[in-house]
Motif scaffolding. Structure first.
Motif, PDB file in Angstrom:
ATOM      1  N   TRP A   1       0.832  -1.201   0.000  1.00  0.00           N
ATOM      2  CA  TRP A   1       0.000   0.000   0.000  1.00  0.00           C
ATOM      3  C   TRP A   1       0.875   1.263   0.000  1.00  0.00           C
ATOM      4  O   TRP A   1       1.986   1.265   0.522  1.00  0.00           O
ATOM      5  CB  TRP A   1      -0.885   0.059   1.252  1.00  0.00           C
ATOM      6  CG  TRP A   1      -1.788  -1.130   1.422  1.00  0.00           C
ATOM      7  CD1 TRP A   1      -2.175  -2.017   0.451  1.00  0.00           C
ATOM      8  CD2 TRP A   1      -2.412  -1.567   2.639  1.00  0.00           C
ATOM      9  NE1 TRP A   1      -3.005  -2.977   0.998  1.00  0.00           N
ATOM     10  CE2 TRP A   1      -3.160  -2.726   2.333  1.00  0.00           C
ATOM     11  CE3 TRP A   1      -2.404  -1.102   3.950  1.00  0.00           C
ATOM     12  CZ2 TRP A   1      -3.904  -3.420   3.297  1.00  0.00           C
ATOM     13  CZ3 TRP A   1      -3.142  -1.786   4.913  1.00  0.00           C
ATOM     14  CH2 TRP A   1      -3.885  -2.923   4.580  1.00  0.00           C
ATOM     15  N   ALA A   2       0.301   2.332  -0.538  1.00  0.00           N
ATOM     16  CA  ALA A   2       0.942   3.648  -0.409  1.00  0.00           C
ATOM     17  C   ALA A   2       0.539   4.194   0.962  1.00  0.00           C
ATOM     18  O   ALA A   2      -0.644   4.409   1.224  1.00  0.00           O
ATOM     19  CB  ALA A   2       0.436   4.567  -1.512  1.00  0.00           C
ATOM     20  N   VAL A   3       1.521   4.383   1.836  1.00  0.00           N
ATOM     21  CA  VAL A   3       1.221   4.761   3.221  1.00  0.00           C
ATOM     22  C   VAL A   3       1.609   6.218   3.477  1.00  0.00           C
ATOM     23  O   VAL A   3       2.692   6.659   3.098  1.00  0.00           O
ATOM     24  CB  VAL A   3       1.972   3.850   4.226  1.00  0.00           C
ATOM     25  CG1 VAL A   3       1.620   4.243   5.662  1.00  0.00           C
ATOM     26  CG2 VAL A   3       1.641   2.386   3.982  1.00  0.00           C
ATOM     27  N   THR A   4       0.698   6.933   4.138  1.00  0.00           N
ATOM     28  CA  THR A   4       0.958   8.301   4.585  1.00  0.00           C
ATOM     29  C   THR A   4       0.829   8.312   6.102  1.00  0.00           C
ATOM     30  O   THR A   4      -0.113   7.716   6.631  1.00  0.00           O
ATOM     31  CB  THR A   4      -0.095   9.263   3.988  1.00  0.00           C
ATOM     32  OG1 THR A   4       0.026   9.230   2.569  1.00  0.00           O
ATOM     33  CG2 THR A   4       0.106  10.677   4.482  1.00  0.00           C
ATOM     34  N   ALA A   5       1.738   8.970   6.778  1.00  0.00           N
ATOM     35  CA  ALA A   5       1.639   9.066   8.240  1.00  0.00           C
ATOM     36  C   ALA A   5       1.693  10.541   8.628  1.00  0.00           C
ATOM     37  O   ALA A   5       2.437  11.319   8.032  1.00  0.00           O
ATOM     38  CB  ALA A   5       2.788   8.310   8.896  1.00  0.00           C
ATOM     39  N   THR A   6       0.890  10.916   9.607  1.00  0.00           N
ATOM     40  CA  THR A   6       0.838  12.319  10.029  1.00  0.00           C
ATOM     41  C   THR A   6       0.961  12.431  11.547  1.00  0.00           C
ATOM     42  O   THR A   6       0.694  11.480  12.274  1.00  0.00           O
ATOM     43  CB  THR A   6      -0.510  12.983   9.669  1.00  0.00           C
ATOM     44  OG1 THR A   6      -1.482  12.542  10.618  1.00  0.00           O
ATOM     45  CG2 THR A   6      -0.971  12.634   8.284  1.00  0.00           C
ATOM     46  N   ASP A   7       1.331  13.614  11.967  1.00  0.00           N
ATOM     47  CA  ASP A   7       1.264  13.951  13.392  1.00  0.00           C
ATOM     48  C   ASP A   7       1.282  15.476  13.476  1.00  0.00           C
ATOM     49  O   ASP A   7       1.801  16.128  12.565  1.00  0.00           O
ATOM     50  CB  ASP A   7       2.443  13.372  14.176  1.00  0.00           C
ATOM     51  CG  ASP A   7       2.087  13.088  15.632  1.00  0.00           C
ATOM     52  OD1 ASP A   7       1.993  11.916  16.028  1.00  0.00           O
ATOM     53  OD2 ASP A   7       1.869  14.079  16.380  1.00  0.00           O
TER      54      ASP A   7
END
Ligand SMILES: C[S@@+](CC[C@H](N)C(=O)[O-])C[C@H]1O[C@@H](n2cnc3c(N)ncnc32)[C@H](O)[C@@H]1O
Length: 276
Positions: free
Chosen positions: A139-145
C-alpha cells in the motif's frame, strides 16, 4: 568497595524490585546491563566476575534515580519494542503499547479484504502503525502527526527499518491529500478526569498523545466524521476500555454503515472498525 558486574546486576534487580513487580525488576536489570552498558547475558555469563567500572556504576545509579521517580525505562534506554522490532522513542513520542498490535492486525485484515491501495496513519508518534503497514503491504502509506518532534522520530524509525512512506505535519486529516481509502489511528483517548488515578509513568509521556476532551472521545469522533466526509472506505481506531458503545453510535451517526468493536485479551474494548 569493588563490585562485580554480576553483583551490580543483582543489586540493580533488588533496587528496582522496591518499586516494581519482582519479575519486571529482574527483566529490566538484564536490559539495562545489555543496552546501557553493552554487557548482555552471554557476556555476563563469561565475564560477570569482572569488577564493574566506576563510570558504569555511576550510570546505573543515575538511571535508577530517574526510574525511581517514575520515568519509563524506554525513555532511559531510548527504544521500545513493537512487533518484534526496536523503535526509537523520545519524550516527544508515546511509548508503543502491545495492544496497538490489535489495531495493526485489524487494519491489515480490513485493508486486504477491501483491496485498498492507500492508507493513512493519523497521529503516528514513533511511526509504529504507518511503518509496519509500509513494511507488510504494498500500500501507499501516509503518516501524520501534529508534533514535529514525533514526526522526526517516526522518519528516523522508517529509515532505519527500510520503510517507504510519506509524512505530513498537521491536524488530524487536514494535511492528507485525497483520495482517502483506509484511515487508521491510535488517537489520544484518555479522559482528563482519569488523570489523578493514572500510573505516574504516564506523566513522562506527552499529554497531547494521551488526553482527549469529551471523555476521551473527541479525537476519535472528529476522525470518524472527517474520514466519512472525505469518502474513506473504512476507519480503524484504537480506543479506551468502555468507549466501544459510544464510538459505535458516533460512527453510525457520522454515516458509516457498519461499526464493530474488537476487544483485547483482557476483554476491554480496544479497536473500532467502521465500514462504509
Ligand atoms: C496515542 S498517540 C499514538 C502514537 C502511535 N501511533 C502509537 O500507537 O504508539 C497519539 C498521537 O497523536 C498525535 N496527535 C494528537 N493530537 C493530534 C492532532 N490533532 N492531529 C494530529 N496528531 C495528533 C500525538 O502527537 C501522538 O503522537
Amino acid at each position: 568497595m569493588s563490585l562485580s558486574y554480576t553483583e551490580l546486576r543483582r543489586d540493580l534487580a533488588s533496587s528496582l524490585a522496591r518499586f516494581l513487580p519482582k519479575e519486571e525488576a529482574v527483566a529490566e536489570s538484564w536490559i539495562w546491563l545489555a543496552e546501557g552498558l553493552g554487557k548482555d547475558k552471554a557476556w555476563l555469563l563469561s565475564n560477570g566476575s569482572e569488577a564493574a567500572s566506576g563510570p558504569d556504576r555511576e550510570r546505573i545509579g543515575q538511571w535508577l534515580r530517574r526510574r525511581r521517580e517514575g520515568e519509563p525505562w524506554s525513555y532511559l534506554i531510548g527504544w521500545a519494542p513493537f512487533r518484534e522490532k526496536r523503535w526509537k522513542v523520545t519524550p516527544d513520542t508515546l511509548i508503543p503499547r502491545p495492544e496497538t498490535e490489535l489495531v495493526l492486525e485489524a487494519a491489515l485484515e480490513v485493508g486486504r479484504r477491501l483491496g485498498v491501495k492507500r492508507v493513512v496513519d493519523i497521529g503516528t508518534g514513533s511511526g509504529i502503525l504507518g511503518v509496519c503497514m509500509a513494511l507488510e503491504t504494498d500500500w501507499a502509506v501516509t503518516a501524520t502527526d501534529f508534533s514535529s518532534g514525533a514526526l522526526a522520530v517516526a522518519r528516523e524509525n522508517a529509515q532505519v527499518l527500510g520503510a517507504k512512506l510519506d509524512f505530513f505535519e498537521g491536524d488530524l486529516l487536514d494535511p492528507v491529500p485525497d483520495p482517502l481509502e483506509l484511515v487508521v489511528s491510535n488517537p489520544p483517548y484518555v479522559d482528563e478526569a482519569d488523570r489523578p488515578t493514572l500510573q505516574r509513568e504516564l506523566d513522562f509521556e506527552p499529554a497531547s498523545a494521551l488526553f482527549s476532551p469529551d471523555r476521551g472521545l473527541h479525537h476519535a469522533s472528529v476522525l470518524l466524521f472527517q474520514a466519512w466526509d472525505r469518502g474513506a472506505k473504512a476507519c480503524v481506531l484504537e480506543m479506551g476500555a468502555g468507549q466501544g458503545g459510544d464510538l459505535c453510535r458516533r460512527a453510525l451517526t457520522a454515516g458509516w454503515k457498519k461499526a464493530m468493536v474488537h476487544q483485547d485479551l483482557a476483554g476491554h474494548d480496544r479497536v473500532l472498525v467502521a465500514l462504509a
